[in-house]
Design a protein around this motif. Structure first.
Motif, PDB file in Angstrom:
ATOM      1  N   PRO A 174       9.177  20.070  15.087  1.00  0.00           N
ATOM      2  CA  PRO A 174       8.881  20.333  13.672  1.00  0.00           C
ATOM      3  C   PRO A 174       7.416  20.174  13.308  1.00  0.00           C
ATOM      4  O   PRO A 174       6.988  20.633  12.252  1.00  0.00           O
ATOM      5  CB  PRO A 174       9.735  19.293  12.944  1.00  0.00           C
ATOM      6  CG  PRO A 174       9.865  18.166  13.926  1.00  0.00           C
ATOM      7  CD  PRO A 174       9.944  18.824  15.273  1.00  0.00           C
ATOM      8  N   SER A 175       6.636  19.517  14.169  1.00  0.00           N
ATOM      9  CA  SER A 175       5.218  19.299  13.896  1.00  0.00           C
ATOM     10  C   SER A 175       4.496  19.096  15.217  1.00  0.00           C
ATOM     11  O   SER A 175       5.121  18.831  16.255  1.00  0.00           O
ATOM     12  CB  SER A 175       5.016  18.059  13.008  1.00  0.00           C
ATOM     13  OG  SER A 175       5.445  16.889  13.690  1.00  0.00           O
ATOM     14  N   PHE A 176       3.184  19.220  15.159  1.00  0.00           N
ATOM     15  CA  PHE A 176       2.401  18.977  16.374  1.00  0.00           C
ATOM     16  C   PHE A 176       2.564  17.541  16.836  1.00  0.00           C
ATOM     17  O   PHE A 176       2.745  17.277  18.029  1.00  0.00           O
ATOM     18  CB  PHE A 176       0.925  19.296  16.125  1.00  0.00           C
ATOM     19  CG  PHE A 176       0.047  18.982  17.304  1.00  0.00           C
ATOM     20  CD1 PHE A 176      -0.021  19.859  18.377  1.00  0.00           C
ATOM     21  CD2 PHE A 176      -0.680  17.797  17.357  1.00  0.00           C
ATOM     22  CE1 PHE A 176      -0.813  19.560  19.483  1.00  0.00           C
ATOM     23  CE2 PHE A 176      -1.471  17.499  18.462  1.00  0.00           C
ATOM     24  CZ  PHE A 176      -1.536  18.386  19.521  1.00  0.00           C
ATOM     25  N   ARG A 177       2.494  16.610  15.907  1.00  0.00           N
ATOM     26  CA  ARG A 177       2.548  15.208  16.316  1.00  0.00           C
ATOM     27  C   ARG A 177       3.882  14.860  16.972  1.00  0.00           C
ATOM     28  O   ARG A 177       3.931  14.068  17.913  1.00  0.00           O
ATOM     29  CB  ARG A 177       2.252  14.272  15.147  1.00  0.00           C
ATOM     30  CG  ARG A 177       3.314  14.187  14.087  1.00  0.00           C
ATOM     31  CD  ARG A 177       2.954  13.136  13.025  1.00  0.00           C
ATOM     32  NE  ARG A 177       3.972  13.043  11.994  1.00  0.00           N
ATOM     33  CZ  ARG A 177       4.017  13.821  10.926  1.00  0.00           C
ATOM     34  NH1 ARG A 177       3.083  14.740  10.730  1.00  0.00           N
ATOM     35  NH2 ARG A 177       4.983  13.683  10.038  1.00  0.00           N
ATOM     36  N   ILE A 411      -6.537  17.801  12.461  1.00  0.00           N
ATOM     37  CA  ILE A 411      -6.444  19.123  11.825  1.00  0.00           C
ATOM     38  C   ILE A 411      -5.075  19.294  11.179  1.00  0.00           C
ATOM     39  O   ILE A 411      -4.966  19.807  10.060  1.00  0.00           O
ATOM     40  CB  ILE A 411      -6.706  20.240  12.857  1.00  0.00           C
ATOM     41  CG1 ILE A 411      -8.162  20.185  13.334  1.00  0.00           C
ATOM     42  CG2 ILE A 411      -6.403  21.614  12.258  1.00  0.00           C
ATOM     43  CD1 ILE A 411      -8.483  21.141  14.476  1.00  0.00           C
ATOM     44  N   GLU A 412      -4.034  18.848  11.867  1.00  0.00           N
ATOM     45  CA  GLU A 412      -2.695  18.947  11.292  1.00  0.00           C
ATOM     46  C   GLU A 412      -2.612  18.174   9.976  1.00  0.00           C
ATOM     47  O   GLU A 412      -2.016  18.642   8.999  1.00  0.00           O
ATOM     48  CB  GLU A 412      -1.658  18.414  12.270  1.00  0.00           C
ATOM     49  CG  GLU A 412      -0.224  18.549  11.745  1.00  0.00           C
ATOM     50  CD  GLU A 412       0.799  18.096  12.764  1.00  0.00           C
ATOM     51  OE1 GLU A 412       1.729  18.868  13.051  1.00  0.00           O
ATOM     52  OE2 GLU A 412       0.666  16.963  13.273  1.00  0.00           O
ATOM     53  N   MET A 413      -3.233  17.000   9.933  1.00  0.00           N
ATOM     54  CA  MET A 413      -3.234  16.226   8.701  1.00  0.00           C
ATOM     55  C   MET A 413      -4.007  16.956   7.603  1.00  0.00           C
ATOM     56  O   MET A 413      -3.558  17.026   6.457  1.00  0.00           O
ATOM     57  CB  MET A 413      -3.854  14.849   8.947  1.00  0.00           C
ATOM     58  CG  MET A 413      -3.841  13.942   7.724  1.00  0.00           C
ATOM     59  SD  MET A 413      -4.450  12.270   8.078  1.00  0.00           S
ATOM     60  CE  MET A 413      -6.179  12.606   8.438  1.00  0.00           C
ATOM     61  N   GLU A 414      -5.153  17.535   7.955  1.00  0.00           N
ATOM     62  CA  GLU A 414      -5.940  18.283   6.974  1.00  0.00           C
ATOM     63  C   GLU A 414      -5.166  19.470   6.417  1.00  0.00           C
ATOM     64  O   GLU A 414      -5.266  19.808   5.237  1.00  0.00           O
ATOM     65  CB  GLU A 414      -7.233  18.793   7.613  1.00  0.00           C
ATOM     66  CG  GLU A 414      -8.238  17.713   7.955  1.00  0.00           C
ATOM     67  CD  GLU A 414      -9.433  18.271   8.734  1.00  0.00           C
ATOM     68  OE1 GLU A 414      -9.570  19.519   8.797  1.00  0.00           O
ATOM     69  OE2 GLU A 414     -10.211  17.480   9.277  1.00  0.00           O
ATOM     70  N   LEU A 415      -4.394  20.111   7.277  1.00  0.00           N
ATOM     71  CA  LEU A 415      -3.663  21.314   6.885  1.00  0.00           C
ATOM     72  C   LEU A 415      -2.306  21.009   6.264  1.00  0.00           C
ATOM     73  O   LEU A 415      -1.590  21.928   5.878  1.00  0.00           O
ATOM     74  CB  LEU A 415      -3.455  22.224   8.101  1.00  0.00           C
ATOM     75  CG  LEU A 415      -4.699  22.899   8.673  1.00  0.00           C
ATOM     76  CD1 LEU A 415      -4.350  23.628   9.962  1.00  0.00           C
ATOM     77  CD2 LEU A 415      -5.285  23.878   7.668  1.00  0.00           C
TER      78      LEU A 415
END
Length: 425
Positions: A174-177, A411-415
């Motif tokens: 569901p997410s990169f992390r 970047i994932e957090m920024e987006l």
């Protein structure tokens, strides 16, 4: 007001293998000062852009890069100082013209790429944009699926495994992390399995474990076990990507293969294709890079014809991020995917051109690091900017690999508010 370049300089630094590489600094009249560091490959295609080495055996066993550094300081710097920092294409063309060769052997691809990357980063800083947005535009928001190298072999390790990279790839995370977490957990579970069997847990150039194994297929079997013991289902939660780097065990680079380390013996092109097909039926393989040697165009075409509808056949050494060879591959249906490496071609602009050619042909393109890396995170931003579906940047060890993963987490957090996308197109 146009921001212009006021200073360009270079420095010899060390990469992750302890070999020299180039770091370039760019300053602008707005007060921006940035740097970029150039990676270096171990298994390289014969048509790659040339990294310039000093060949002075009294320094770093001949691997020094002072000539490349001097080319930045004395030739490139005067030519681009005063240029608008936003003119990436123009600046890259100036450097290509200064070099005057097809493979950048005069000034060195390491000198040219260091400047190209630093100019891109300075342009982003001057524009007040993150690098991925500067290079990819306002819609850049696809976070690539990480292909984590968990077993090293071939040119990247001192073990008896012929194939170079065995990678764990999260599917449907569901997410990169969360995808990163699943393959990092698999990596750690694999370490436990190796220790319990008294196998080496030292790592290779890209951070994957490098044990001696009974044969190449034994690597696949223990990875499958690690995935399951980590609590995931092979083929549903985590699949496998491979990089054979077949040129490294092909004596003629065309049709002969010698899997001498693991006992499979000598093979011809058709026998290698048969091995690949057997593995694809048996294991959850989603992509296979360089399954055949760089001049085995016919073998690549045959394999793609047989399995290209089900997995990605990725050309690395055969295409070397060069539109000349990619165009030939598209025309001849040699593969269906291309590995994109910035230092294979030598400028940011040309790497983007290669990506664009893949897009127009409906081919996939995967962004990749090199085995000799630095802590520079340019690659992570570049992967998001290009919207590629997959990123190779090493294992869950070695800081030069982790730096890229951590940048993607940022970047994932920024987006987050933009609902970023993770995944293969």
């Amino acid at each position: 007001m146009t921001t212009v370049i006021t200073s360009v300089s270079a420095l010899e630094i060390l990469d992750s293998r302890g070999n020299p590489t180039v770091r370039v600094f760019v300053e602008t009249d707005s007060g921006t000062r940035v740097s970029a560091s150039v990676p270096s490959g171990a298994s390289t295609g014969e048509n790659e852009a040339i990294e310039l080495r000093d060949k002075d055996n009294s320094r770093y066993n001949g691997k020094g890069v002072l000539d490349a550094v001097n080319n930045v300081n004395r030739i490139i710097a005067p030519a681009i100082t005063g240029q608008p920092v936003s003119e990436q294409v123009h600046i890259d063309r100036i450097m290509k013209k200064l070099d005057g060769t097809e493979n950048k052997s005069n000034l060195g691809a390491n000198a040219i790429l260091g400047v190209s990357m630093a100019v891109a980063r300075a342009g982003a800083e001057s524009a007040g944009l993150p690098l991925y947005r500067y290079l990819g535009g306002n819609t850049a928001r696809r976070i690539p699926v990480p292909a984590m190298n968990i077993i090293n072999g071939g040119e990247h390790a001192d073990n008896n495994v012929d194939f170079q990279e065995f990678m764990a790839v999260p599917i449907g995370a569901p997410s990169f992390r969360e995808g990163l977490r699943s393959i990092a957990e698999t990596f750690h579970r694999l370490k436990t399995l190796l220790k319990n069997r008294n196998l080496a847990t030292g790592v290779g150039d890209e951070g994957g474990f490098a044990p001696d194994l009974e044969n190449n297929e034994a690597a696949m079997d223990i990875i499958m076990e690690a995935i399951e013991q980590a609590g995931y289902k092979p083929g549903k939660d985590i699949s496998i990507s491979l990089d054979s780097a077949a040129s490294s065990f092909s004596p003629d680079l065309t049709s002969k293969y010698e899997l001498k380390w693991s006992g499979e013996g000598k093979m011809n092109s058709d026998e290698m294709i048969s091995l690949c097909r057997d593995w694809i039926k048996k294991y959850p393989i989603v992509s296979w890079e360089d399954p055949l040697a760089e001049n085995d165009w016919n073998g690549f075409r045959k394999l793609t014809e047989k399995v290209g509808q089900s997995i990605d056949i990725v050309g690395d050494d055969i295409f070397v991020t060069n539109t000349k060879y990619i165009a030939k591959g598209i025309k001849e249906k040699t593969a269906n995917s291309v590995l994109i490496k910035l230092n294979q071609i030598g400028t940011v602009t040309e790497a983007i051109d290669a990506v664009q050619m893949c897009r127009e042909a409906g081919w996939r393109y995967f962004i990749s690091h090199r085995s000799g890396e630095t802590e520079d995170t340019f690659l992570a931003d570049f992967a998001v900017a290009m919207g590629g579906g997959q990123l190779k940047t090493g294992s869950a060890s070695r800081s030069e690999r982790i730096a890229k993963y951590n940048r993607l987490l940022e970047i994932e957090m920024e987006l987050g508010a933009m609902r970023c996308i993770i995944g293969r197109k």
